[in-house]
Design a protein around this motif. Structure first.
Motif, PDB file in Angstrom:
ATOM      1  N   VAL A   2      38.073  23.910 -14.267  1.00  0.00           N
ATOM      2  CA  VAL A   2      37.543  23.965 -13.265  1.00  0.00           C
ATOM      3  C   VAL A   2      36.809  22.796 -12.623  1.00  0.00           C
ATOM      4  N   LEU A   3      36.748  22.368 -11.024  1.00  0.00           N
ATOM      5  CA  LEU A   3      36.131  22.637 -10.427  1.00  0.00           C
ATOM      6  C   LEU A   3      36.254  22.868  -9.045  1.00  0.00           C
ATOM      7  N   ILE A   4      34.880  23.365  -8.365  1.00  0.00           N
ATOM      8  CA  ILE A   4      35.486  24.211  -7.315  1.00  0.00           C
ATOM      9  C   ILE A   4      34.429  24.092  -6.174  1.00  0.00           C
ATOM     10  N   GLU A   5      34.846  23.381  -4.685  1.00  0.00           N
ATOM     11  CA  GLU A   5      34.250  22.569  -3.742  1.00  0.00           C
ATOM     12  C   GLU A   5      34.428  24.164  -3.471  1.00  0.00           C
ATOM     13  N   TYR A   6      32.900  23.920  -2.339  1.00  0.00           N
ATOM     14  CA  TYR A   6      32.507  24.738  -1.623  1.00  0.00           C
ATOM     15  C   TYR A   6      32.365  24.320   0.189  1.00  0.00           C
ATOM     16  N   ARG A   7      32.393  24.626   1.467  1.00  0.00           N
ATOM     17  CA  ARG A   7      31.558  24.125   2.506  1.00  0.00           C
ATOM     18  C   ARG A   7      31.201  25.446   2.958  1.00  0.00           C
TER      19      ARG A   7
END
Length: 184
Positions: free
Chosen positions: A179-184
């Motif tokens: 998976v690709l996990i995106e953060y903010r």
């Protein structure tokens, strides 16, 4: 949450305990993109495993401030597979993100520390990414410096080339969750 117990015997039970920690996390994971997942035969020239991993080009959310690739891969199958693959054969693999390559060895050497020791069986031997009774340790790659919010990212995965000369008689396989996990 899901728990998978792949075994030759029945009668397993699973207990789960959650621990919560007070405070504000460094970053908040807010989006997960599945890249590849499945149980893929390794080493069959008639059905090459690397063909199961097409290039992915997800577009990052414009609000993303960082991103991580997370791969959980385990090898299964042994003799009479060539090289005792895929369970007892270390294999390199490569991930390429926007042209930058990352490589590591799918191999776990700490199985002798299994909390269920001592016990009979092969639990203590090194294996391809896992050990009986142990958690799978993911390969995590911080790709934040290689991606831009709101833009596509090109991701490739390539397992080490391998031919199982006994394909069709004995199966070597890799179980993959990426998976690709995106953060903010």
């Amino acid at each position: 949450m899901a728990v998978s117990i792949s075994t030759w015997v029945k009668g397993w039970s699973v207990d789960v305990a959650l621990e919560y920690y007070w405070g504000t996390p460094e970053r908040e994971a807010f989006r997960v993109t599945n890249l590849w997942q499945g149980d893929f035969e390794y080493g069959n020239p008639q059905d090459p495993m690397d063909a199961k991993f097409p290039t992915r080009t997800p577009t990052l959310d414009p609000r993303a401030t960082s991103a991580t690739l997370r791969l959980e891969v385990t090898g299964h199958g042994l003799h009479p597979n060539t090289g005792n693959a895929a369970e007892f054969m270390p294999a390199r693999r490569k991930v390429t993100v926007n042209g930058k390559a990352f490589s590591n060895l799918l191999w776990r050497t700490d199985n002798y520390l299994n909390p269920g020791r001592p016990q009979g069986g092969t639990w203590k031997y090194d294996r391809a990414g896992w050990g009986p009774g142990a958690l799978v340790i993911p390969w995590e790659i911080d790709v934040s410096d290689l991606v831009k919010p709101g833009e596509p990212v090109t991701i490739d995965y390539a397992p080490q080339p391998y031919v199982n000369e006994n394909a069709g008689k004995s199966r070597a396989n890799h179980i993959v969750e990426a998976v690709l996990i995106e953060y903010r």
